[in-house]
Design a protein around this motif. Structure first.
Motif: not given
Length: 159
Positions: A87, A89, A110-111, A116
């Protein structure tokens, strides 16, 4: 347009969760082609996959891209395995260069506007990674962050 066959397990993967900007996705697709990675797009998408912006950013590389469009991250997890997801971030504690990347790993982003969900980062902090930056820069452009992470993973597995 038909999707290429699934990638061999030794390849790297980039997963974009609800991407919003076609040009970012096109640029990330181009980077995936450069290193032989597979791109996963998790719906909803903020654009149509045949959008001119995607193709313009990917230009003549798009036809060489292995990609999948899926309805949720669970499908990616089922196909690749939960222990293969990293992930990315700005809220993660671990620096991306500390990750022991292996062939078959997936870098999840994420977007552009939301990143995320915090629960994913907090739920598995050892698999949550950040790219260090000065505090004045809230975050990197998604295409730049994906390129930084992907090339580190590629370098690490001997690309």
């Amino acid at each position: 347009m038909t999707e290429p066959p699934p990638a061999p397990s030794h390849d790297l993967h980039i997963v974009l969760v609800e991407p919003e900007i076609a040009a970012n996705t096109g640029a990330i697709g181009r980077t995936c082609v450069a290193v032989g990675a597979t791109l996963w797009l998790v719906r909803p998408l903020g654009f149509h996959i045949d959008d001119r912006s995607v193709k313009r950013a990917g230009l003549d590389y798009w036809e060489h891209l292995r990609y999948h469009v899926v309805d949720d991250l669970d499908e990616v997890t089922r196909r690749l395995g939960p222990d293969r997801l990293w992930w990315f971030s700005t809220k993660a504690a671990r620096i991306y260069t500390e990750a022991p990347f292996r062939p078959g790993d997936a870098l999840v982003f994420g977007s552009e506007s939301r990143g995320l969900p915090r629960k994913w980062i907090d739920g598995d902090p050892e698999r949550a990674l950040r790219i260090p930056m000065r505090p004045e820069a809230r975050s990197l452009n998604l295409a730049n962050a994906a390129a930084v992470g992907l090339y580190e993973a590629f370098r690490r597995i001997g690309g």
